[in-house]
Enzyme design. Structure first.
Site, PDB file in Angstrom:
ATOM      1  N   ALA A  52       0.793  -1.227   0.000  1.00 62.23           N
ATOM      2  CA  ALA A  52       0.000   0.000   0.000  1.00 62.23           C
ATOM      3  C   ALA A  52       0.836   1.294   0.000  1.00 62.23           C
ATOM      4  CB  ALA A  52      -0.980  -0.035   1.177  1.00 62.23           C
ATOM      5  N   GLN A 198       3.973 -13.377  -1.817  1.00 65.82           N
ATOM      6  CA  GLN A 198       4.786 -12.250  -1.323  1.00 65.82           C
ATOM      7  C   GLN A 198       5.560 -12.627  -0.056  1.00 65.82           C
ATOM      8  OE1 GLN A 198       1.584 -12.085  -2.208  1.00 65.82           O
ATOM      9  NE2 GLN A 198       1.026 -10.104  -3.046  1.00 65.82           N
ATOM     10  N   ASP A 239      -4.031  -2.434   3.974  1.00 64.84           N
ATOM     11  CA  ASP A 239      -4.215  -1.680   2.732  1.00 64.84           C
ATOM     12  C   ASP A 239      -5.229  -0.562   2.907  1.00 64.84           C
ATOM     13  OD1 ASP A 239      -3.250  -4.512   1.864  1.00 64.84           O
ATOM     14  OD2 ASP A 239      -2.772  -3.096   0.259  1.00 64.84           O
TER      15      ASP A 239
HETATM   16  O1  MRU Z   1      -1.153  -7.288  -3.273  1.00 69.32           O
HETATM   17  P1  MRU Z   1      -0.086  -6.580  -2.504  1.00 69.32           P
HETATM   18  O2  MRU Z   1       1.212  -7.314  -2.484  1.00 69.32           O
HETATM   19  O3  MRU Z   1       0.048  -5.143  -2.916  1.00 69.32           O
HETATM   20  O4  MRU Z   1      -0.627  -6.585  -1.013  1.00 69.32           O
HETATM   21  C1  MRU Z   1       0.157  -6.025   0.009  1.00 69.32           C
HETATM   22  C2  MRU Z   1      -0.434  -6.187   1.344  1.00 69.32           C
HETATM   23  O5  MRU Z   1      -1.518  -6.702   1.523  1.00 69.32           O
HETATM   24  C3  MRU Z   1       0.313  -5.577   2.483  1.00 69.32           C
HETATM   25  O6  MRU Z   1       0.129  -6.320   3.657  1.00 69.32           O
HETATM   26  C4  MRU Z   1      -0.238  -4.155   2.705  1.00 69.32           C
HETATM   27  O7  MRU Z   1      -0.174  -3.426   1.510  1.00 69.32           O
HETATM   28  C5  MRU Z   1       0.484  -3.440   3.748  1.00 69.32           C
HETATM   29  S1  MRU Z   1       2.086  -2.997   3.229  1.00 69.32           S
HETATM   30  C6  MRU Z   1       2.889  -2.052   4.346  1.00 69.32           C
END
Ligand code: MRU
Length: 346
Positions: A52, A198, A239
């Protein structure tokens, strides 16, 4: 200790955006350099950059590229070009509110300048400031949360809420980094985080790089590890956190929160104030649905029969009653969240 934490995910280089290509990790740490806003939009869509706070800053820089490239001489023409780049960037991913926060912040700067030249300068200065701010905010957030981690703790996380999800340092992993900086021994339990992996690809990579102890597990092992007493607390990113305290984060977060409650383990979302959406309550958030290929294939190799129906929600929603407290750069927020979120985040 500073050079211990060296990943810089997104950087503004006057007229260009440089970012780590996260699709190449963990095999290769490589960088891409973009000079056009559509390249940045595509990078956000395809998750070259993700997380995010990182996509918020990247989108803002995408707009700064639109500003730098503009040939307009009159402000209304310039702003029309900016609006069209903003619309393209807004359409990339729907769930993380930081994306919209970053775009709105740059549009406000551009819109309040008295000339095109000054607007260009103001926008370029603003994105550089956002880049530096992101790291400072994460450091404050980290130190606010570090006392929740005790020496010898094992912290369960989800997805990647680390340096790679921000400009640097991280949110959930920023809290871990701050605890490590305090001299505590901390181990991070990292679920692989299917379907986009991830956890396995990014969180394990950045923790290993910073020599922070971690153990990679399959997503399906979370409940078992908790039942064995091998998780002391859960710290995840977010997010979007709505005004009424619902936490939208990577798919799998909700089941961690439910299991944490079952086992009496504290559950802490860690997020900067830019992740809070005071304009929305939980029913009004779009959860991104991604393509079937992420589920039926692993890294391009098919693992399910052709034609099988697939659902691929990328995020889920954790209700406030499962949250112990929220960690922000402004301090901790505890229940009642509906009252305390607007009090701290305005
Ligand atoms: O689909 P992504 O990899 O963008 O999702 C990321 C996440 O869900 C993270 O946990 C969230 O963005 C917090 S990042 C500090």
């Amino acid at each position: 200790m500073d050079d211990f934490f060296t990943l810089r995910t997104v950087t503004w280089e006057d007229g260009a955006v440089r970012m780590i290509d996260q699709t190449a990790l963990p095999i290769k740490l490589s960088y891409v350099r973009y000079t056009r806003p559509d390249q940045v939009a595509s990078a956000i869509k395809t998750m070259v950059v993700r997380g995010a706070p990182a996509i918020g800053v990247a989108a803002a820089m995408g707009l700064a590229l639109a500003a730098a490239r503009s040939r307009a001489t009159k402000l209304p023409d310039f702003m029309r070009e900016m609006e069209s780049a903003a619309a393209m960037l807004r359409a990339t991913r729907p769930t993380a509110v930081n994306l919209f926060w970053g775009i709105d912040r740059v549009m406000k700067k551009a819109g309040s300048a008295p000339s095109v030249r000054q607007a260009k300068e103001a926008v370029s200065a603003e994105v550089k400031a956002m880049e530096e701010e992101d790291i400072q905010v994460n450091r404050r957030l980290g130190s606010n949360g570090a006392n929740l981690i005790h020496d010898g703790d094992t912290v369960l996380t989800q997805c990647n809420a680390g340096a790679l999800a921000t400009v640097g340092y991280g949110t959930a992993l920023g809290v871990v980094r701050a605890a490590v900086e305090q001299g505590k021994l901390v181990r991070v339990l990292v679920p692989e985080t299917r379907p986009a992996l991830q956890g396995a690809r990014l969180t394990a990579f950045e923790l290993a790089r910073d020599r922070i102890a971690c153990t990679l597990i399959s997503d399906t092992a979370v409940g078992h590890m908790m039942s064995l007493g091998r998780v002391d607390c859960v710290i995840v990113g977010a997010d979007r956190i709505t005004r009424d305290g619902y936490v939208f984060n990577k798919i799998g977060t909700y089941q961690e929160a439910v299991l944490a409650k079952r086992h009496g383990i504290p559950f802490y979302p860690a997020a900067p104030s830019s992740t809070f959406d005071l304009a929305r309550i939980h029913g009004n958030v779009i959860i991104e649905e991604r393509g079937a290929d992420e589920v039926v294939k692993i890294r391009g190799k098919r693992i399910a029969p052709k034609g099988v129906p697939v659902a691929n929600p990328a995020f889920d929603m954790t209700p406030p009653e499962l949250v112990t407290s929220m960690i922000t750069e402004r301090g901790l927020i505890s229940a009642p969240f509906e009252e305390n979120i607007p009090r701290l985040i305005s």
